[in-house]
Design a protein around this motif. Structure first.
Motif, PDB file in Angstrom:
ATOM      1  N   ASP A 145      -4.764   5.728-109.790  1.00 56.36           N
ATOM      2  CA  ASP A 145      -3.014   4.984-110.823  1.00 56.36           C
ATOM      3  C   ASP A 145      -3.019   6.516-111.662  1.00 56.36           C
ATOM      4  N   ASP A 162      -6.376  -1.358-114.022  1.00 63.59           N
ATOM      5  CA  ASP A 162      -6.287  -3.262-113.776  1.00 63.59           C
ATOM      6  C   ASP A 162      -7.574  -3.373-112.974  1.00 63.59           C
ATOM      7  N   ASP A 163      -7.364  -3.179-112.206  1.00 62.97           N
ATOM      8  CA  ASP A 163      -8.178  -3.793-110.908  1.00 62.97           C
ATOM      9  C   ASP A 163      -9.674  -4.188-111.570  1.00 62.97           C
ATOM     10  N   ARG A 212     -10.130   2.662-121.662  1.00 67.78           N
ATOM     11  CA  ARG A 212      -8.674   3.419-121.402  1.00 67.78           C
ATOM     12  C   ARG A 212      -9.361   4.696-121.849  1.00 67.78           C
ATOM     13  N   THR A 269      -5.978  -0.542-108.837  1.00 64.29           N
ATOM     14  CA  THR A 269      -6.085   0.541-109.950  1.00 64.29           C
ATOM     15  C   THR A 269      -6.694   0.387-111.897  1.00 64.29           C
TER      16      THR A 269
END
Length: 270
Positions: free
Chosen positions: A87, A213-214, A220, A211
């Protein structure tokens, strides 16, 4: 049955790579990408432990899409499955941010199948820090055993591992509870030649790719460049050493010349 996860990295071949004289950074395009040599020994050891004790070997890496090739190489060596986190959010990560991202991926893998042992190479040849493995162990709250040169015993039923750790003047024998993390030396084993069935499997294999998000419960702010407190400001090749000087004359004259040369290097006495 053990579940062993080997953390790996695709790196530029530092025997071939060139330095960019204008930017003083590594020109990664000047050298082919390879599986980090220390990580290859980590995978080899994981496969040997699987053959001895039974179980599954997973590999995990973080990198751009071409890093899939490094996972395929691990499948050739005998790994059973591969996972990659890829990512733009991971870009620019230092060792702190890298260990955080890999830890989140390991937690996701562990939910699918509990992990008994994590194995990393001692270091990567493009960074030479040796910090990611211990960083992962700290975040997972498991014991880190660094500089492992030999695995003496793994006993899952009794929950312990015994290894030899390399020291400057020998080695020490250490016992740890499971799960734990090893970082291994190259001398731990010799890389086996990949059998044809493994090569065919690797050619067809497609790893699981996640990614940011997974992954679950990810902050973050701790990923990539944002989560990296250290920055490599400059990299440069060491200066070429001065040519040697041949001393001529009698023994007395040579001694006097040598003494004057030594005394001229005042920094040696500061």
């Amino acid at each position: 049955m053990l579940h062993i996860v080997a953390c790996i990295k695709q790196v530029p071949d530092t025997k071939i790579i060139k330095m960019n004289p204008k930017t003083n950074t590594m020109d990664r395009a000047s050298a082919p990408a390879i599986l980090n040599p220390y990580d290859a020994h980590a995978v080899e050891e994981a496969v040997r432990l699987k053959k001895k004790y039974g179980g599954t070997v997973s590999v995990l890496t973080m990198g751009p899409p071409p890093a899939v090739k490094a996972i395929k190489k691990c499948i050739e060596l005998g790994a059973d499955e591969g996972h990659m986190i890829s990512d733009r959010a991971f870009a620019g990560a230092d060792t702190l941010a890298t260990s955080y991202a890999l830890t989140k991926a390991l937690e996701k893998i562990a939910k699918q199948r509990p992990i008994d042992l994590v194995i990393c190479g001692k270091m990567t040849i493009d960074g030479d820090t040796g910090q990611v493995g211990p960083g992962i162990a700290r975040r997972l709250n498991i014991p880190p055993l660094t500089g492992v040169k030999k695995v003496v015993e793994i006993n899952k039923e009794k929950g312990y591992a015994i290894v030899q750790r390399k020291l400057e003047d020998g080695y020490e024998i250490v016992q740890s509870t499971l799960p734990c993390l090893f970082t291994v030396e190259k001398e731990i084993n010799d890389i086996s030649f990949a059998p044809l069935p493994n090569m065919i499997k690797a050619a067809r294999y497609q790893p699981t790719i996640w990614t940011a998000d997974d992954l679950e419960n990810v902050d973050r702010k701790q990923l990539g460049l944002k989560g990296s407190p250290t920055i490599v400001a400059k990299v440069w090749a060491p200066p070429k050493p001065e040519d040697g000087k041949l001393l001529e004359g009698s023994t007395k004259e040579k001694v006097e010349q040598l003494l004057s040369l030594v005394l001229a290097k005042k920094e040696l006495f500061q």
